[in-house]
Scaffold this motif. Structure first.
Motif, short mmCIF file in Angstrom:
data_model
loop_
_atom_site.label_atom_id
_atom_site.label_comp_id
_atom_site.label_asym_id
_atom_site.label_seq_id
_atom_site.Cartn_x
_atom_site.Cartn_y
_atom_site.Cartn_z
N ALA A 29 0.85 -1.20 0.00
CA ALA A 29 0.00 0.00 0.00
C ALA A 29 0.88 1.24 0.00
CB ALA A 29 -0.90 0.00 1.23
N CYS A 46 -7.14 -2.04 8.64
CA CYS A 46 -6.05 -2.94 8.23
C CYS A 46 -6.00 -4.16 9.16
CB CYS A 46 -4.71 -2.22 8.27
SG CYS A 46 -3.34 -3.36 7.87
N PRO A 47 -6.20 -5.37 8.63
CA PRO A 47 -6.19 -6.55 9.48
C PRO A 47 -4.79 -6.98 9.91
CG PRO A 47 -6.87 -7.12 7.22
CD PRO A 47 -6.53 -5.67 7.23
N PHE A 48 -3.79 -6.32 9.38
CA PHE A 48 -2.41 -6.74 9.65
C PHE A 48 -1.64 -5.70 10.48
CE2 PHE A 48 -3.91 -8.72 5.74
CZ PHE A 48 -3.72 -10.07 6.05
N ALA A 50 -0.72 -2.77 9.86
CA ALA A 50 0.38 -2.21 9.08
C ALA A 50 0.33 -0.69 8.97
CB ALA A 50 0.38 -2.82 7.68
N ILE A 51 -0.79 -0.08 9.39
CA ILE A 51 -0.91 1.39 9.31
C ILE A 51 -1.08 1.93 10.72
CG2 ILE A 51 -2.26 3.32 8.41
CD1 ILE A 51 -3.09 1.60 6.06
N ILE A 63 3.02 3.79 7.32
CA ILE A 63 2.87 2.39 6.95
C ILE A 63 4.11 1.58 7.29
CG2 ILE A 63 3.58 2.84 4.55
CD1 ILE A 63 1.25 0.52 4.10
N CYS A 68 2.62 -4.99 5.70
CA CYS A 68 1.60 -4.86 4.64
C CYS A 68 1.66 -6.05 3.69
CB CYS A 68 1.81 -3.56 3.88
SG CYS A 68 0.66 -3.36 2.48
N THR A 69 0.50 -6.65 3.45
CA THR A 69 0.40 -7.78 2.51
C THR A 69 -0.12 -7.35 1.15
OG1 THR A 69 -1.89 -8.27 3.08
CG2 THR A 69 -0.19 -9.28 4.47
N GLY A 70 -0.51 -6.07 1.03
CA GLY A 70 -1.08 -5.60 -0.23
C GLY A 70 -2.51 -6.06 -0.46
N CYS A 71 -3.21 -6.42 0.60
CA CYS A 71 -4.56 -6.97 0.45
C CYS A 71 -5.56 -5.97 -0.15
CB CYS A 71 -5.08 -7.46 1.81
SG CYS A 71 -5.40 -6.13 2.99
N GLY A 72 -5.34 -4.69 0.07
CA GLY A 72 -6.20 -3.67 -0.52
C GLY A 72 -7.38 -3.25 0.33
N ILE A 73 -7.55 -3.82 1.51
CA ILE A 73 -8.69 -3.47 2.35
C ILE A 73 -8.69 -1.99 2.72
CG2 ILE A 73 -9.69 -3.84 4.65
CD1 ILE A 73 -8.95 -6.83 4.26
N CYS A 74 -7.53 -1.45 3.00
CA CYS A 74 -7.46 -0.02 3.34
C CYS A 74 -7.85 0.86 2.15
CB CYS A 74 -6.06 0.35 3.83
SG CYS A 74 -4.75 -0.01 2.64
N VAL A 85 -2.45 0.25 -4.08
CA VAL A 85 -1.51 -0.84 -3.84
C VAL A 85 -0.71 -1.03 -5.12
CG1 VAL A 85 -1.27 -3.33 -3.44
CG2 VAL A 85 -2.87 -1.99 -2.07
S1 SF4 Z 1 -3.00 -3.22 1.80
FE1 SF4 Z 1 -3.89 -4.56 3.39
S2 SF4 Z 1 -2.15 -5.08 4.69
FE2 SF4 Z 1 -1.50 -3.33 3.46
S3 SF4 Z 1 -1.93 -1.57 4.76
FE3 SF4 Z 1 -3.73 -1.88 3.44
S4 SF4 Z 1 -5.12 -3.15 4.65
FE4 SF4 Z 1 -3.10 -3.28 5.60
#
Ligand code: SF4
Ligand code: SF4
Length: 162
Positions: A29, A46-48, A50-51, A63, A68-74, A85
């Motif tokens: 991200a 962010c479930p990880f 990371a922010i 960040i 960050c896993t790059g999941c895109g939830i944020c 991302v």
């Molecule tokens: S992309 Fe996913 S892991 Fe990375 S900061 Fe956003 S929510 Fe968190």
């Protein structure tokens, strides 16, 4: 410059990218949130973990690229559409960007990709159109572009009819 035009200059937005471009061999991200504002859905979604904004909600988000896993939830959850991302894959780069217009561009369609000033800099291929679990109004578009544009591309030109 950003105060007058709203467009972040390169030296400013490059500070938001990892110093080592190899970090972008995995999706990460990139947060372009330059003002101190009372806002923190990026942090809380962010479930990880990371922010980080912290106790003072006015602080700018930081960040942790290692987390960050790059999941895109944020990306879905940022009301300012300030997060993308980005990922390097061979001679290509993949951007995951928020998109709030309808109709959405179709998978495999070609789109014009613009820089922060709204200037078309290249074309990209829509490789995925993703809906969030809780945020149905915002889609996550996965756009494949030439890797040379990974820093400059910010979004797509809204297709006619959207
Ligand atoms: S992309 Fe996913 S892991 Fe990375 S900061 Fe956003 S929510 Fe968190
Ligand atoms: S949710 Fe978006 S606008 Fe709000 S602090 Fe985070 S990055 Fe900035």
């Amino acid at each position: 410059m950003i105060e007058k035009t709203g467009v972040a200059p390169k030296d400013l937005f490059m500070q938001e990218f990892p110093a080592d471009s190899d970090v972008l061999n995995d999706p990460k991200a990139i947060i372009e949130c330059y003002k101190e504002i009372p806002c923190n859905p990026c942090e809380t979604s962010c479930p990880f973990d990371a922010i980080h904004i912290g106790e003072d909600i006015n602080k700018r988000p930081q960040i942790d690229f290692n987390a960050c896993t790059g999941c895109g939830i944020c990306v879905y959850n940022c009301p300012g559409l300030a997060i993308s991302v980005r990922h390097l894959k061979g001679d290509k780069a993949v951007l995951k960007i928020p998109f709030e217009f309808t109709p959405r561009p179709a998978k495999d369609s070609m789109v014009n990709v613009v820089d922060r000033g709204g200037v078309v800099i290249t074309t990209g291929k829509v490789i995925k159109v993703q809906d969030g679990k809780n945020q149905k109004q915002t889609a996550l578009l996965h756009i494949e572009i030439d890797r040379d544009y990974i820093y400059d591309a910010i979004t797509i030109e809204v297709p006619h009819g959207s």
